[in-house]
Each structure stands twice: as structure tokens, then as C-alpha cells.
Design a protein around this motif. Structure first.
Motif, short mmCIF file in Angstrom:
data_model
loop_
_atom_site.label_atom_id
_atom_site.label_comp_id
_atom_site.label_asym_id
_atom_site.label_seq_id
_atom_site.Cartn_x
_atom_site.Cartn_y
_atom_site.Cartn_z
N GLN A 69 23.79 22.92 12.11
CA GLN A 69 23.35 23.47 13.40
C GLN A 69 21.93 23.03 13.72
OE1 GLN A 69 23.87 27.70 13.13
NE2 GLN A 69 26.08 27.60 13.43
N ALA A 73 20.77 20.96 16.91
CA ALA A 73 19.73 21.50 17.79
C ALA A 73 18.57 20.53 17.92
CB ALA A 73 19.24 22.85 17.24
N ARG A 153 19.13 30.34 19.02
CA ARG A 153 19.47 29.85 17.68
C ARG A 153 19.10 30.88 16.62
NH1 ARG A 153 17.20 24.93 19.36
NH2 ARG A 153 15.45 25.20 17.94
#
Length: 167
Positions: A69, A73, A153
Motif C-alpha cells: 500500500q 501511495a 491512509r
């Protein structure tokens, strides 16, 4: 007297046998207790090792997911930065323009504590922003957008960690 001595000797022998029997039972019970204790400790250590292995695997899985992730990102942030630079170049060059609203923003239709915009002004209305100020404004908007994405996030990471710890 012989009879009393033989009874006394029998009692002494019986008492000795009882003491030896009691000591034998105590010794046998102690051995069994020690064996049971050692078995319980071994089972506990094995259970701890199994739980530790499972926790390590779970942590590694979570770290790998979070790393993936983070990489995604980071790519998105680089893409946003590239697009921001392009937009700022276009604004500074005068290709794109930012304008102020032509009139006051209508608050008649506001619901609760949220203001409602009056809608987009048609092209040609309102004053144009100086290109350098417009580029700075785009940068500030991008900074706010970055903060929102980082907060999202963070919330996602928190929820994933909480889901893992709830298992």
C-alpha cells in the motif's frame, strides 16, 4: 516377657514398614508430580512457540500488505506531484487561468454548518488571478489534498491493524 518383647518388636517393625511405605509413596508421588510439572511446562513452551510463530506470520503478512500500500501511495503521490507541476506550468504560462467568483457566494441554500457555493461562474466573468498567485494556490490545494490522502491512509492502516489484533 518374651511375648511383650515380640509384640514390641512387631510394632517397631510395623512402624518401620509404615514409615518406609509412607516415604515410598511420597517419593513416588513427588516423581509423578515432577513429571507432570515438566510435561505441563513443555506443553506451555510449545504453545508459546506456536503462538509466537503465528503472531510473527500475521505481522509479516500485515507488513507486506502495508508495504504494498505504501508503494502504491508513493506512486500516486509522484503522479499527483507531476500533474501539479504541469498544471502550475500551464497557469504560469497563461495557458490555463484561474478566476475569482464574479459575485458573492449564495448562502441561502446552506444546510447545517456547510456553505453552498453559488455554482461555477461562466467564462469571462470575475477577475483573473495573477499567474504566480494561481500557481501558488494550486500548490496549496495540492498540499491540502496530500494531507487528506495521508490521513485516509493512516485511518486505513489503523483499521487493518485493529482487525489483525482482533483475531
Amino acid at each position: 516377657m518374651m511375648r511383650a518383647e515380640s509384640i514390641l518388636a512387631g510394632l517397631v517393625v510395623s512402624a518401620g514398614l509404615l514409615v518406609l511405605g509412607a516415604l515410598g509413596v511420597i517419593h513416588y508421588g513427588g516423581q509423578k508430580y515432577e513429571a507432570g510439572y515438566n510435561a505441563a511446562v513443555a506443553d506451555g513452551e510449545q504453545s508459546r512457540k506456536d503462538a509466537e510463530r503465528i503472531a510473527r506470520e500475521t505481522e509479516n503478512d500485515l507488513r507486506n500488505r502495508l508495504r504494498a500500500q505504501d508503494i502504491a501511495a508513493h506512486r500516486k503521490e509522484q503522479e499527483h506531484a507531476t500533474r501539479l507541476e504541469a498544471a502550475q506550468r500551464r497557469v504560469r504560462a497563461g495557458v490555463d487561468r484561474l478566476r475569482c467568483p464574479a459575485g458573492p457566494v449564495s448562502v441561502a441554500a446552506a444546510s447545517g454548518d456547510r456553505p453552498v457555493a453559488g455554482g461555477p461562474a461562466s467564462d469571462g466573468q470575475g477577475a483573473e488571478l495573477v499567474p504566480e498567485v494561481a500557481a501558488d494556490l494550486l500548490g496549496l490545494a495540492a498540499d491540502v489534498g496530500g494531507l487528506v490522502r495521508r490521513y485516509d491512509r493512516l485511518v486505513e492502516r489503523f483499521e487493518e491493524c485493529r482487525a489483525v489484533s482482533a483475531k
